[in-house]
Structures are given as C-alpha cells and as structure tokens.
Scaffold this active site. Sequence first.
Site, PDB file in Angstrom:
ATOM      1  N   HIS A  60     -43.067  41.229  64.921  1.00 13.31           N
ATOM      2  CA  HIS A  60     -42.106  41.242  63.816  1.00 13.31           C
ATOM      3  C   HIS A  60     -41.041  40.152  63.978  1.00 13.31           C
ATOM      4  O   HIS A  60     -40.771  39.369  63.072  1.00 13.31           O
ATOM      5  CB  HIS A  60     -41.369  42.594  63.783  1.00 13.31           C
ATOM      6  CG  HIS A  60     -42.250  43.783  63.894  1.00 13.31           C
ATOM      7  ND1 HIS A  60     -42.844  44.354  62.811  1.00 13.31           N
ATOM      8  CD2 HIS A  60     -42.630  44.531  64.971  1.00 13.31           C
ATOM      9  CE1 HIS A  60     -43.556  45.406  63.197  1.00 13.31           C
ATOM     10  NE2 HIS A  60     -43.440  45.530  64.505  1.00 13.31           N
TER      11      HIS A  60
HETATM   12  C1  BDR Z   1     -38.495  46.069  65.115  1.00 16.71           C
HETATM   13  O1  BDR Z   1     -38.255  47.153  66.002  1.00 16.71           O
HETATM   14  C2  BDR Z   1     -38.256  46.708  67.325  1.00 16.71           C
HETATM   15  O2  BDR Z   1     -38.930  47.613  68.161  1.00 16.71           O
HETATM   16  C3  BDR Z   1     -38.862  45.337  67.330  1.00 16.71           C
HETATM   17  O3  BDR Z   1     -38.280  44.558  68.343  1.00 16.71           O
HETATM   18  C4  BDR Z   1     -38.560  44.809  65.953  1.00 16.71           C
HETATM   19  O4  BDR Z   1     -37.311  44.150  65.915  1.00 16.71           O
HETATM   20  C5  BDR Z   1     -39.742  46.364  64.334  1.00 16.71           C
HETATM   21  O5  BDR Z   1     -39.586  47.547  63.606  1.00 16.71           O
END
Ligand code: BDR
Length: 351
Positions: A271
């Site tokens: 992400h």
């Molecule tokens: C987001 O949640 C975190 O666990 C990841 O680093 C990312 O920023 C995705 O939902």
Amino acid sequence: MTTAGPRVRLLLDVDTGIDDAVALLYLMATPGVALEAITCTAGNVGAAQVAANNLALLELGGWKGVEVALGSEVPLEVPLVTTEETHGDQGLGYAVLPVARQEVSPRHAVDVWVETVRAHPGQITGLITGPLTNFALALRAEPRLPELLRGLVIMGGAFNYPGNTTPVAEWNISVDPHAAREVFAAYRGLPEEKLPVVCALETTERIECRPDHIDTLSRAAGAGGEPVSPDDAVGTRSANPNPVIACVSDALRFYLEFHRRQNQGYVAHLHDLFAAMAATGEVGFTTRLATVDVEVSSRLTIGQTVGDFAGLWNQPPNARVVSGNDPEECFDLLILRLAELARKRAPASRG
Ligand code: BDR
Ligand code: CA
C-alpha cells in the site's frame, strides 16, 4: 554554473511497518528526492519502535542526517491498537537491522511539520503512510498547513470496497478515526490542486508483490537469485550477502505469510509503496474528486471512510481519491530503483 535542487521535497509521517519500509527504501533510491524529515506515528507498532526502524532503514540506505522525530504515542481519542501479527514484533517482519547510530530528534513531530512547512511555503509535499494523528495535531497548531504545503498524499481509507481491519475500515483510518476526520474537514473548500491525493485499499491492494518480484530484484542488483517460495518453511531467512536484498526479502517473506494466513494468497500488498510513488510523481494514476468524511461514533462502522462522489451532500470536495493505477509500472520502477540502491550498498568484494 547552476546546480539543480531536488525535484521533490518530502516530509514523511509513517508507522513503519513492512510496506512503509519498502516505500522508504524506494524514496532513498530515487534521484531528485529530498527527505526533509521523517515523523513517527504509533500504528503498526509503537511510535518509539517506528522511530528505531526509520533510523535503521536510513542507515541501511546510506542516508545520513535525516531528522527522525517522535510524535504522539497514542491516537487522539481511542486507545492505541498495534498489529505485530501483520508486521512482526519490531515492524519489519523477519528483518533485523543493526541499531542505528543516529538518535531520535529532540523536536516533536508537530513542531517538525509546522516549522518545516512554514519555512518553505509551497515547496514541501507531505506523505503520510500511517494513522493521521500527528498531522491532525499539526493542523491544530497551524491551520494554514493545507495552503502552505505543495501537496499531500495519504495512504488510507477504502471507498465502496471492504476494509482490512473491520469489514468497512482500513487500518490507518481505523487506528485514529478522529484524526482522519479532522484532516479531511480541514481540506473542505480548498482548490483542487491542494486537495490530498488519497491512496485507498481499492487501488493499493492492486500493488501485489509476489515472490518472483523479490527474485527479479535480487538478480537485477547483481546479488544472485533470491528464491522465496510458498513451500519454504515458515520463517525461513535470507542468506543473501547484500544487506538491502536480505532486508527486503526477510521483511516481505513475513508479509507474504501474513497475507496467506488472511486467505489472500502468497502475495503482499504494498500500500505505502504506491503512495510514495504517487508522491514522487514517478507513476501514472487517475483520481476522482470526492467529499470524504469518517465515521467516528458507530459501534459497527467506526473508521469507515465515506466518499460522496456525486455531490449528494452539497459539500465541496476535500479529496482526490485514486481511481486507477498500474501495478506493473510500480513493480518495474521498484525493481529498477531498489536494484540500484542495493548495488551501491553491496559489501565490498574481497579480492
Ligand atoms: C496500511 O496499514 C498498514 O498496516 C500499512 O502499513 C498501510 O499503511 C494499509 O491498510
Ligand atoms: Ca503504514
């Protein structure tokens, strides 16, 4: 003679985290990127661990002197929840980095944001890949931040798409929904080019890392093959002599195993990497204007991002929600950039 300055000046707020770590390595590997400072929010792991991870990653990447500052250790109103099962006890999966020599800054994250952005109006792009706690606090201290920033990119939310933390909420927003609500409210009525680019799950889950990406990266770095297989014993560690490749491989292996436990396959959703690439402007993407609000009081739907894409609320848009991206372009770029960084950081060969 004139010397070209950095192409993009970034101020980061992160909760490092495996995908935050890959994003940070990509940024360190990208020519023309200046990291003004990195502020740390509690999220994937506690804020002090986030800071330790950032300092260790900077050292791994060979970057000296980037300020790393702690912010709030807890969300604005709800108790802190962290997710070691997703990112490992220390936030970097199976990767264990040497403790960095550089120490955490004496400045608070809020002061870093306010002072940096005030000092360079119109020049700094904010990139936030964790909960919005620090940025919400910075907005309370300096409500003109949205105008003073050149732009803002946020990883967070899910629009007409299932959550990854509750059935409707994405992790970053879910950890501090009140902060997220304040941030979106602060952008109401601003010109389109100032509105945050919001990278939400429906497009960030497309950035799906597979084992062959890791192997290709390693070969491109001249570090030999880096086989990572779903058939390997859980917790297998890299034997690669290149510290960047070993770190990425050990971190991503943990993330691959996590996604498999979630029945998503032996893949890992990067992400925050996509958000970083959106911030550098190195990859193409499309956006849709929306008026975004965050649910903060419902027992069932707290943390849900609600986007009005049709003007039904008669409220001006406050976000540019990413609607399309190209995963292949992102992985080609990641491999190109990280291979270069890994080559630079390769241990000197003994002759
Ligand atoms: C987001 O949640 C975190 O666990 C990841 O680093 C990312 O920023 C995705 O939902
Ligand atoms: Ca993150």
